[in-house]
Design an enzyme around this catalytic site. Structure first.
Site, PDB file in Angstrom:
ATOM      1  N   CYS A  10     -77.940  56.181  22.578  1.00 46.73           N
ATOM      2  CA  CYS A  10     -78.349  57.257  23.891  1.00 46.73           C
ATOM      3  C   CYS A  10     -77.217  57.383  24.427  1.00 46.73           C
ATOM      4  CB  CYS A  10     -79.829  57.289  23.948  1.00 46.73           C
ATOM      5  SG  CYS A  10     -80.289  58.578  25.104  1.00 46.73           S
ATOM      6  N   CYS A  19     -85.435  52.735  28.087  1.00 47.10           N
ATOM      7  CA  CYS A  19     -85.001  51.825  27.131  1.00 47.10           C
ATOM      8  C   CYS A  19     -83.928  50.583  27.385  1.00 47.10           C
ATOM      9  CB  CYS A  19     -84.236  52.431  25.805  1.00 47.10           C
ATOM     10  SG  CYS A  19     -84.862  53.441  24.890  1.00 47.10           S
ATOM     11  N   CYS A  98     -83.398  61.703  23.604  1.00 48.14           N
ATOM     12  CA  CYS A  98     -84.290  60.670  23.801  1.00 48.14           C
ATOM     13  C   CYS A  98     -84.532  59.878  22.376  1.00 48.14           C
ATOM     14  CB  CYS A  98     -85.657  60.902  24.384  1.00 48.14           C
ATOM     15  SG  CYS A  98     -86.642  59.190  24.750  1.00 48.14           S
ATOM     16  N   TYR A 259    -113.319  48.798  28.192  1.00 43.65           N
ATOM     17  CA  TYR A 259    -112.105  49.376  28.364  1.00 43.65           C
ATOM     18  C   TYR A 259    -111.749  50.299  27.241  1.00 43.65           C
ATOM     19  CZ  TYR A 259    -111.607  45.820  31.873  1.00 43.65           C
ATOM     20  OH  TYR A 259    -111.592  44.736  32.755  1.00 43.65           O
ATOM     21  N   CYS A 353    -101.625  44.708  26.907  1.00 43.20           N
ATOM     22  CA  CYS A 353    -100.196  45.279  27.026  1.00 43.20           C
ATOM     23  C   CYS A 353     -99.380  44.840  27.998  1.00 43.20           C
ATOM     24  CB  CYS A 353    -100.382  46.785  27.041  1.00 43.20           C
ATOM     25  SG  CYS A 353    -101.342  47.176  28.892  1.00 43.20           S
TER      26      CYS A 353
HETATM   27  C1  LIG Z   1    -105.081  50.215  27.786  1.00 39.21           C
HETATM   28  S1  LIG Z   1    -106.419  51.561  27.523  1.00 39.21           S
HETATM   29  C2  LIG Z   1    -107.345  51.243  26.132  1.00 39.21           C
HETATM   30  C3  LIG Z   1    -108.164  52.374  25.697  1.00 39.21           C
HETATM   31  C4  LIG Z   1    -108.535  52.111  24.013  1.00 39.21           C
HETATM   32  N1  LIG Z   1    -109.017  50.920  23.699  1.00 39.21           N
HETATM   33  C5  LIG Z   1    -107.275  52.596  23.022  1.00 39.21           C
HETATM   34  O1  LIG Z   1    -106.952  51.707  22.260  1.00 39.21           O
HETATM   35  O2  LIG Z   1    -107.009  53.738  23.200  1.00 39.21           O
HETATM   36  C6  LIG Z   1    -107.577  51.113  29.012  1.00 39.21           C
HETATM   37  C7  LIG Z   1    -108.535  51.895  29.189  1.00 39.21           C
HETATM   38  O3  LIG Z   1    -109.368  51.287  30.321  1.00 39.21           O
HETATM   39  C8  LIG Z   1    -109.815  52.284  31.192  1.00 39.21           C
HETATM   40  N2  LIG Z   1    -110.146  51.753  32.555  1.00 39.21           N
HETATM   41  C9  LIG Z   1    -109.279  51.206  33.317  1.00 39.21           C
HETATM   42  N3  LIG Z   1    -109.958  50.370  34.264  1.00 39.21           N
HETATM   43  C10 LIG Z   1    -111.068  50.224  33.870  1.00 39.21           C
HETATM   44  C11 LIG Z   1    -112.420  49.656  34.290  1.00 39.21           C
HETATM   45  N4  LIG Z   1    -112.325  48.942  35.628  1.00 39.21           N
HETATM   46  N5  LIG Z   1    -113.530  49.791  33.783  1.00 39.21           N
HETATM   47  C12 LIG Z   1    -113.759  50.584  32.890  1.00 39.21           C
HETATM   48  N6  LIG Z   1    -112.445  51.175  32.315  1.00 39.21           N
HETATM   49  C13 LIG Z   1    -111.428  51.110  32.901  1.00 39.21           C
HETATM   50  C14 LIG Z   1    -108.617  53.267  31.284  1.00 39.21           C
HETATM   51  O4  LIG Z   1    -109.259  54.740  31.819  1.00 39.21           O
HETATM   52  C15 LIG Z   1    -108.286  53.254  29.969  1.00 39.21           C
HETATM   53  O5  LIG Z   1    -108.930  54.302  29.019  1.00 39.21           O
END
Ligand SMILES: C[S@@+](CC[C@H](N)C(=O)[O-])C[C@H]1O[C@@H](n2cnc3c(N)ncnc32)[C@H](O)[C@@H]1O
Length: 398
Positions: A10, A19, A98, A259, A353
């Protein structure tokens, strides 16, 4: 050095903050990522290191973009720019291509930039707090090709909003055409973010055209996804990630999916479970998850809205045996880890992640859980980021 066959480097590579690995072969990149994980977890005894799962496509996989507007001197003219920040975060690139974004989203970004220049709109300046245009946020469905986009502004009064948004729609249509090759635009939103913050999106949204969501499918389940909810950015690789979680769920398990976002993992594993309880703090994601329960007619998945630290303790003593975790990059932290230790889950499947916060959380959980396996999954080719699925077993229950 070579990249994947047929890939050219790119124009922005080296300057762009996006990247890191466009100049090396993808297999080499995968080995580097595997090595990072091995190095971080080398002191854990009896740990099984699994081979990294490559992304089916190392290019054009990002189905969500969040690009800031900026300003640059280009050919002796000061012009509005739209792109990622440079590596040092000192200016916003004038993105012309991109190699990791979906090509339809790149076309949208180019159309939005040309439109903003023609309209004479000024980028928001964080220091002087002047200007209007903050970000372009756009999302494309991998399964349906539908696209929504949000223009994030620092103020509500977008000049001549009605006519300007018509011209924006026309500019996008002209750019992406009607063949469907680049996708299909279904909604344009103005998002207003008056706050001085690193968060791109504000709370207030005005629909300028169409509808505020796309239809996305994961396996047999369907979701309506808006701009402000979390969704994995690499939908091509997401099924592999979710299958790794599913592989760890024993039949008839009672699972907490903490989450949970819009509930994509909860639905994905539901066929193998007696019950799944998702926990999510974002009200829009929670609402989408509840709608999806009805929409998909799934009867063993429920959701609670709130912070994990607050909701998880209320589920104590309710016979959940397995915990799925997918926290943001910051990880769990001491409070949530302590709650988990008090709840006695048999197994924990942790989707991370950020390997650094995964390691910190592994140390916090070590009193009661041993780390059984780590499986890197490449969700973010060409960047430094790597996803990991870690499986923990309760020392007292194995
Ligand atoms: C990495 S994402 C994972 C979402 C889902 N598992 C997926 O694969 O799409 C993390 C999620 O946790 C939520 N989150 C962040 N902090 C949180 C907390 N303290 N309590 C509850 N949810 C939370 C965010 O809004 C987000 O939707």
């Amino acid at each position: 050095m070579t990249t994947s066959p047929g890939t050219k480097i790119c124009t922005h590579f080296g300057t762009c903050g996006g990247c890191n690995y466009l100049d090396i072969d993808y297999t080499k990149e995968l080995r580097k990522k595997e090595q990072t994980i091995k190095e971080l977890f080398k002191t854990y005894r009896h740990l099984e290191f699994r081979t990294i799962v490559p992304s089916p496509s190392p290019e054009y996989y990002r189905h969500k973009i969040q690009l800031p507007f900026g300003r640059r001197n280009i050919a002796n003219k000061t012009l509005l720019t739209l792109g990622l920040f440079n590596k040092e975060s000192t200016f916003v690139l004038d993105q012309t291509e991109c190699q990791i974004q979906d090509p339809g989203l790149t076309e949208i970004a180019l159309a939005v930039k040309q439109w903003a220049r023609r309209e004479g709109l000024l980028p928001y300046n964080e220091k002087s707090r002047r200007g209007m245009m903050k970000y372009l946020v756009a999302r494309k469905s991998f399964s349906t090709g539908e696209i929504i986009l949000g223009i994030v502004t620092a103020k509500e009064d977008l000049p001549h909003a009605k006519d300007a948004s018509k011209r924006l729609h026309t500019a996008i249509q002209n750019r992406i055409g009607k063949t469907g090759k680049f996708g299909k635009i279904v909604g344009i939103i103005q998002n207003i973010n008056t706050k001085h913050t690193t968060m791109a999106l504000g709370r207030e949204e005005h629909l300028l055209w169409g509808r505020p969501y796309i239809h996305e499918h994961f396996g047999k389940h369907k979701f309506r996804v808006g701009l402000s909810t979390f969704l994995q950015v690499n939908p091509i690789q997401t099924p592999s990630l979710y299958n790794l979680v599913l592989d760890e769920i024993e039949p008839e398990s009672r699972v907490i999916d903490a989450y949970s976002g819009i509930g994509t993992i909860s639905f994905w594993i539901s066929g193998n479970c007696k019950e799944v309880m998702g926990i999510e703090e974002n009200p829009n994601s929670h609402k989408t998850a509840l709608e999806s329960v009805k929409y998909n007619k799934v009867h063993n998945v429920r959701f609670r809205k709130g912070r994990v630290a607050e909701v998880l303790p209320t589920l104590f003593g309710k016979n959940y045996d397995t915990l799925v975790l997918d926290p943001p990059r910051t990880g769990l932290g001491v409070e949530v880890a302590e709650t988990i230790l008090g709840m006695g889950f048999k197994k924990i499947v942790y989707v991370s992640c950020d390997p650094m916060s995964l390691r910190e959380d592994t140390n916090l959980l070590a009193r009661q859980y041993f780390l059984n396996s780590v499986q890197p999954v490449d969700m973010f080719p060409r960047t430094d980021h790597v996803e990991t699925v870690a499986v923990f077993r309760n020392k007292n229950l194995t």
